[in-house]
Design a protein around this motif. Structure first.
Motif, PDB file in Angstrom:
ATOM      1  N   ALA A  28       0.830  -1.207   0.000  1.00 36.07           N
ATOM      2  CA  ALA A  28       0.000   0.000   0.000  1.00 36.07           C
ATOM      3  C   ALA A  28       0.866   1.258   0.000  1.00 36.07           C
ATOM      4  CB  ALA A  28      -0.924  -0.015   1.217  1.00 36.07           C
ATOM      5  N   LEU A  29       1.937   1.246   0.803  1.00 37.46           N
ATOM      6  CA  LEU A  29       2.837   2.401   0.814  1.00 37.46           C
ATOM      7  C   LEU A  29       3.493   2.592  -0.551  1.00 37.46           C
ATOM      8  CD1 LEU A  29       4.552   1.953   4.300  1.00 37.46           C
ATOM      9  CD2 LEU A  29       2.835   3.649   3.659  1.00 37.46           C
ATOM     10  N   LEU A  30       3.939   1.502  -1.164  1.00 36.45           N
ATOM     11  CA  LEU A  30       4.583   1.592  -2.471  1.00 36.45           C
ATOM     12  C   LEU A  30       3.601   2.093  -3.526  1.00 36.45           C
ATOM     13  CD1 LEU A  30       7.018   1.072  -4.310  1.00 36.45           C
ATOM     14  CD2 LEU A  30       6.238  -1.304  -4.538  1.00 36.45           C
ATOM     15  N   ILE A  31       2.397   1.557  -3.500  1.00 35.49           N
ATOM     16  CA  ILE A  31       1.385   1.976  -4.477  1.00 35.49           C
ATOM     17  C   ILE A  31       0.994   3.430  -4.267  1.00 35.49           C
ATOM     18  CG2 ILE A  31      -0.999   1.606  -5.213  1.00 35.49           C
ATOM     19  CD1 ILE A  31      -0.573  -1.376  -4.673  1.00 35.49           C
ATOM     20  N   THR A  32       0.881   3.839  -2.998  1.00 40.88           N
ATOM     21  CA  THR A  32       0.561   5.239  -2.706  1.00 40.88           C
ATOM     22  C   THR A  32       1.652   6.168  -3.237  1.00 40.88           C
ATOM     23  OG1 THR A  32      -0.658   4.559  -0.734  1.00 40.88           O
ATOM     24  CG2 THR A  32       0.043   6.867  -0.857  1.00 40.88           C
ATOM     25  N   LEU A  33       2.914   5.776  -3.020  1.00 36.72           N
ATOM     26  CA  LEU A  33       4.028   6.592  -3.511  1.00 36.72           C
ATOM     27  C   LEU A  33       4.014   6.670  -5.033  1.00 36.72           C
ATOM     28  CD1 LEU A  33       6.659   8.128  -3.014  1.00 36.72           C
ATOM     29  CD2 LEU A  33       7.852   5.942  -3.007  1.00 36.72           C
ATOM     30  N   LEU A  34       3.825   5.527  -5.681  1.00 38.41           N
ATOM     31  CA  LEU A  34       3.797   5.533  -7.140  1.00 38.41           C
ATOM     32  C   LEU A  34       2.593   6.308  -7.672  1.00 38.41           C
ATOM     33  CD1 LEU A  34       4.820   1.820  -7.859  1.00 38.41           C
ATOM     34  CD2 LEU A  34       6.214   3.867  -8.195  1.00 38.41           C
ATOM     35  N   ALA A  35       1.458   6.200  -6.969  1.00 39.34           N
ATOM     36  CA  ALA A  35       0.283   6.949  -7.401  1.00 39.34           C
ATOM     37  C   ALA A  35       0.518   8.445  -7.275  1.00 39.34           C
ATOM     38  CB  ALA A  35      -0.933   6.516  -6.574  1.00 39.34           C
ATOM     39  N   ALA A  36       1.189   8.841  -6.172  1.00 41.15           N
ATOM     40  CA  ALA A  36       1.483  10.261  -5.994  1.00 41.15           C
ATOM     41  C   ALA A  36       2.431  10.752  -7.087  1.00 41.15           C
ATOM     42  CB  ALA A  36       2.101  10.491  -4.613  1.00 41.15           C
ATOM     43  N   THR A 168       1.670   5.192 -16.951  1.00 38.23           N
ATOM     44  CA  THR A 168       0.929   4.061 -16.378  1.00 38.23           C
ATOM     45  C   THR A 168       1.728   2.771 -16.515  1.00 38.23           C
ATOM     46  OG1 THR A 168      -1.152   5.147 -16.978  1.00 38.23           O
ATOM     47  CG2 THR A 168      -1.237   2.790 -16.474  1.00 38.23           C
ATOM     48  N   THR A 169       2.308   2.566 -17.689  1.00 32.77           N
ATOM     49  CA  THR A 169       3.080   1.333 -17.910  1.00 32.77           C
ATOM     50  C   THR A 169       4.296   1.273 -16.994  1.00 32.77           C
ATOM     51  OG1 THR A 169       2.380   1.310 -20.227  1.00 32.77           O
ATOM     52  CG2 THR A 169       4.284  -0.047 -19.632  1.00 32.77           C
ATOM     53  N   SER A 170       5.033   2.374 -16.942  1.00 36.76           N
ATOM     54  CA  SER A 170       6.232   2.383 -16.088  1.00 36.76           C
ATOM     55  C   SER A 170       5.857   2.237 -14.622  1.00 36.76           C
ATOM     56  CB  SER A 170       7.030   3.666 -16.321  1.00 36.76           C
ATOM     57  OG  SER A 170       6.232   4.814 -16.003  1.00 36.76           O
ATOM     58  N   THR A 171       4.746   2.881 -14.205  1.00 33.99           N
ATOM     59  CA  THR A 171       4.306   2.757 -12.802  1.00 33.99           C
ATOM     60  C   THR A 171       3.903   1.321 -12.493  1.00 33.99           C
ATOM     61  OG1 THR A 171       3.543   5.053 -12.794  1.00 33.99           O
ATOM     62  CG2 THR A 171       2.676   3.586 -11.083  1.00 33.99           C
ATOM     63  N   ALA A 172       3.160   0.688 -13.431  1.00 32.35           N
ATOM     64  CA  ALA A 172       2.739  -0.697 -13.211  1.00 32.35           C
ATOM     65  C   ALA A 172       3.945  -1.631 -13.138  1.00 32.35           C
ATOM     66  CB  ALA A 172       1.790  -1.135 -14.317  1.00 32.35           C
ATOM     67  N   ILE A 173       4.905  -1.424 -14.051  1.00 34.30           N
ATOM     68  CA  ILE A 173       6.094  -2.294 -14.051  1.00 34.30           C
ATOM     69  C   ILE A 173       6.902  -2.101 -12.777  1.00 34.30           C
ATOM     70  CG2 ILE A 173       8.293  -2.727 -15.193  1.00 34.30           C
ATOM     71  CD1 ILE A 173       6.924  -2.064 -17.845  1.00 34.30           C
ATOM     72  N   ILE A 174       7.138  -0.824 -12.444  1.00 37.65           N
ATOM     73  CA  ILE A 174       7.917  -0.551 -11.227  1.00 37.65           C
ATOM     74  C   ILE A 174       7.171  -1.059  -9.997  1.00 37.65           C
ATOM     75  CG2 ILE A 174       8.849   1.279  -9.768  1.00 37.65           C
ATOM     76  CD1 ILE A 174       9.323   2.891 -12.331  1.00 37.65           C
ATOM     77  N   GLY A 175       5.831  -0.817  -9.951  1.00 37.57           N
ATOM     78  CA  GLY A 175       5.051  -1.288  -8.809  1.00 37.57           C
ATOM     79  C   GLY A 175       5.030  -2.799  -8.718  1.00 37.57           C
ATOM     80  N   GLY A 176       4.849  -3.481  -9.868  1.00 38.71           N
ATOM     81  CA  GLY A 176       4.847  -4.942  -9.847  1.00 38.71           C
ATOM     82  C   GLY A 176       6.176  -5.518  -9.416  1.00 38.71           C
ATOM     83  N   LEU A 177       7.259  -4.986  -9.982  1.00 38.65           N
ATOM     84  CA  LEU A 177       8.587  -5.460  -9.578  1.00 38.65           C
ATOM     85  C   LEU A 177       8.844  -5.165  -8.108  1.00 38.65           C
ATOM     86  CD1 LEU A 177      10.719  -4.423 -12.696  1.00 38.65           C
ATOM     87  CD2 LEU A 177       9.940  -6.717 -12.058  1.00 38.65           C
ATOM     88  N   GLY A 178       8.385  -3.989  -7.672  1.00 41.10           N
ATOM     89  CA  GLY A 178       8.582  -3.626  -6.268  1.00 41.10           C
ATOM     90  C   GLY A 178       7.816  -4.559  -5.335  1.00 41.10           C
ATOM     91  N   LEU A 179       6.536  -4.846  -5.688  1.00 38.60           N
ATOM     92  CA  LEU A 179       5.747  -5.760  -4.864  1.00 38.60           C
ATOM     93  C   LEU A 179       6.338  -7.164  -4.871  1.00 38.60           C
ATOM     94  CD1 LEU A 179       2.094  -4.674  -5.755  1.00 38.60           C
ATOM     95  CD2 LEU A 179       3.316  -4.262  -3.630  1.00 38.60           C
ATOM     96  N   PHE A 180       6.821  -7.599  -6.036  1.00 37.51           N
ATOM     97  CA  PHE A 180       7.426  -8.929  -6.107  1.00 37.51           C
ATOM     98  C   PHE A 180       8.695  -8.990  -5.265  1.00 37.51           C
ATOM     99  CE2 PHE A 180      10.134 -12.102  -8.331  1.00 37.51           C
ATOM    100  CZ  PHE A 180       9.335 -13.213  -8.103  1.00 37.51           C
ATOM    101  N   ALA A 181       9.491  -7.921  -5.337  1.00 35.41           N
ATOM    102  CA  ALA A 181      10.712  -7.874  -4.518  1.00 35.41           C
ATOM    103  C   ALA A 181      10.367  -7.877  -3.033  1.00 35.41           C
ATOM    104  CB  ALA A 181      11.528  -6.633  -4.887  1.00 35.41           C
TER     105      ALA A 181
END
Length: 666
Positions: A28-36, A168-181
């Motif tokens: 949630a923190l990562l997604i909030t940061l990426l959304a901001a 959107t694509t870069s945020t999704a990729i970064i967010g997905g990789l971040g969540l996976f990590a």
């Protein structure tokens, strides 16, 4: 109680795990940061393209105004229209209008917002402003009019759309990789917690063998180390208790020199085997004595005499191990006793002569040049002959053998035969299996705090022309003939049929030793239980302690298979034979059924009382129930209740009754 634990376990399964909570929080923190970041970037680019759109409109208005003021005569409508048409045809303007001072249009072009290569919802969401840029048209010192220009926002929307898709694509990729990590990191970090959970569950089930070897952070490593240390301490405590109880049993029930049963322990077990109404088995009692052992003791000394007794006990033990259900003990001095269940007199005579010859060889080798002899007296169980009378008959036969020259055996009452011969017994048992004439008799296992019995113990009987034959009579012979597995298959089939009629009345059976050792029988029984479904959970399967000791691998496979099916398993005839307690640590049993010999006169037998009390403590510490059999008096039952027994069975609490009686459902 079991239902409460089940509900508690189900409610605990509904609670989110620590890894899930941390993953949700971190995600949630990562997604909030990426959304901001996304919102900020999107707003910046929107403002940027809006400024570009406004600047383009200003530049266009300025250029057209200058052209009408200098290059073309702005007073000529045709020339002005031609200029505006040429500029407008570039497609980069939404509208161009040239108006005079009376706000009348001299020339102009306009189009609608159509065919923009972006989704309509995005255009509505972006809603770029359309600023109007103006420029004055002058000739000399005269003001001719005003040029108004609005730039076409199509390219601005396309640029903003591409930027948004990229963000959107870069945020999704970064967010997905971040969540996976984060997931991988949390799984690696919290992996010991899963092992700790399994270890805690194993400790709750009194299994102290599980260890956690996975390492993680310093704090978690300290917790795992403490848990492993606690499991080791509990395991050592259990081992210490087990060894103590084993030692006490050995001291109280085994002869210190030979390791065989002591006189009192042998007499107690013999009384149970011979006088129990339901379990009384046909068999032979053999009394063996070394002649002139006192002279050998005086000639060679006590140490050599003890070594002789130990050698003799070893031969006797080997003999007992060759006969299922047999047991032996030392009486006094050089006198030994052996009981062979399910044995005919003729066979016992042959085996006794061979045993006497073996013992005579041992005695003669060690006593040379002293003359030696070994004598034996045999007596068979008869209707109405109790343990005392049986012992007296065997002792009389021993005295008769001693009056003869040299070593030898003598059978008491050779003319009396209380049982069928072997071939007749084989026909009776085989016919009962083939014709399915196996009747069920039930005896309740009573708990003081419960209205209903814990379960009913099942005894099998064979209906024959001579009446009902009890299991104690034919089971030892079935073991000897190799028919016990077929009997047990039929027994399980009949018991499961009864459970279908009375599903709320748990039953208990005891398997024969050969059945436990038979792989084909185990497979057949498990198939029967699988077919029975949930009813199998109301069937207690008893395995004798001797079967566990002699068939450790087969018994382990069976116990684990039954455990996976939710079928409770108990150790029958617990305490008989001096078997070590180690199997209680390695196999998961739900109950122990203490042998009758430890219950008889427990109200006056302090050693047996202490033994049962110790067994209760160690079994309850592992979540194992303890049951008692052979309760014949109110005093015995009172002592057992004070000790905290989980169930007791005996004629004082309820006699066996025919299962066909419909009152069994009451």
């Amino acid at each position: 109680m079991a239902r409460k634990q089940f509900i508690k376990q189900r409610s605990q399964r509904g609670v989110a795990t620590l890894r899930t909570i941390l993953l949700i929080l971190t995600g949630a923190l990562l997604i909030t940061l990426l959304a901001a970041v996304f919102v900020t970037s999107y707003g910046y680019f929107r403002d940027y393209v809006s400024d570009q759109l406004a600047g383009h409109a200003r530049d266009g208005a300025t250029a057209i105004g200058l052209s009408l003021s200098n290059a073309i005569d702005g007073r000529d409508p045709v020339a002005a229209a031609s200029l505006i048409d040429s500029v407008f045809d570039s497609g980069r303007y939404l509208s161009i209008s040239y108006r005079n001072h009376q706000d009348e249009q001299i020339a102009g072009r306009a189009m609608t917002l159509q065919n923009i290569a972006v989704p309509s919802w995005f255009r509505s969401l972006a809603d770029l402003p359309l600023p109007v840029a103006e420029a004055e048209v002058v000739r000399g010192w005269s003001r001719l009019g005003t040029v108004q220009v609005i730039s076409h926002p199509g390219r601005a929307y396309q640029d903003l759309w591409r930027i948004t898709v990229g963000l959107t694509t870069s945020t999704a990729i970064i967010g997905g990789l971040g969540l996976f990590a984060v997931f991988l990191l949390l799984r690696r970090t919290l992996q010991p917690l899963l092992a700790l959970e399994d270890q805690a569950r194993a400790l709750g089930q009194r299994d102290f063998r599980k260890r956690v070897s996975v390492t993680s952070t310093r704090e978690i490593n300290q917790v795992t180390e403490a848990m492993n240390r606690m499991a080791d301490d509990l395991g050592q405590l259990f081992e210490g208790q087990a060894k103590l109880i084993q030692h006490l049993r050995r001291v109280n029930n085994e002869d210190a020199v030979t390791g065989l049963a002591s006189r009192s322990a042998f007499d107690q077990r013999l009384k149970v085997e011979v006088e129990s109404e339901e379990k009384a088995a046909p068999g032979m009692l053999i009394l063996i004595q070394l002649a002139d052992f006192a002279g050998y003791n005086q000639a060679y000394g006590r140490n050599d005499a003890d070594r002789l007794l130990l050698r003799v006990a070893s031969v006797v033990s080997d003999f007992v191990n060759q006969h299922a259900g047999a047991f032996a003990g030392r009486r006094t001095g050089a006198e030994f006793a052996i009981f062979l269940p399910g044995v005919m007199a003729a066979d016992a005579g042959v085996w006794c002569r061979q045993l006497v010859a073996d013992l005579d060889g041992v005695y003669a080798d060690l006593a040379s040049p002293i003359d030696t002899a070994v004598h034996a007296g045999l007596a068979k169980t008869l209707e109405g002959r109790g343990a005392r009378e049986l012992m007296a008959a065997a002792d009389e036969a021993l005295r008769t053998a001693q009056n003869r020259n040299g070593s030898g055996c003598h059978l008491a009452d050779p003319e009396r035969d209380g049982h069928h011969n072997l071939e007749t017994w084989r026909v009776i048992i085989s016919q009962a299996i083939r014709q399915r004439t196996l009747a069920l008799w039930l005896q309740p296992m009573v708990n003081e705090g419960r209205l209903m019995p814990v379960y009913h113990q099942v005894f099998s009987r064979i209906d024959s022309a001579e009446g009902s034959l009890k299991a104690g009579t034919f089971v030892p012979l079935a073991e000897r003939f190799g028919l016990i597995a077929d009997l047990d298959r039929l027994l399980i089939e009949r018991v499961l049929e009864r459970l279908r009629t009375f599903p709320d009345q748990p039953l208990a059976i005891t398997l024969g030793n050969a059945s436990v050792a038979s792989e084909s029988f185990r497979s057949d029984m498990l198939a029967q239980l699988d077919q029975a479904g949930q009813l199998a959970g109301n069937l207690w399967i008893g395995i004798s302690e001797q079967a566990i000791h002699h068939h450790r691998t087969a018994a382990g496979l069976l116990v684990r298979a039954l455990g996976r099916r939710g079928v409770p398993v108990l150790v029958d005839r617990f305490g008989v034979g001096g078997v070590p307690f180690s199997y209680l640590r390695n196999l998961r049993f739900q109950g122990l059924r203490i042998d009758n010999s430890f219950i008889h006169d427990i109200d006056t037998h302090e050693d047996n009382r202490f033994y049962v009390e110790s067994v209760l403590a160690i079994a309850h510490s592992r979540g194992v129930k303890v049951f008692a059999t052979g309760v014949e008096t109110a005093a015995e039952y009172s002592v057992l209740c004070q000790l905290g027994i989980d169930g007791a069975m005996g004629y004082h609490l309820g006699r066996p009754f025919a299962a066909d009686n419909q009152q069994t459902g009451d």
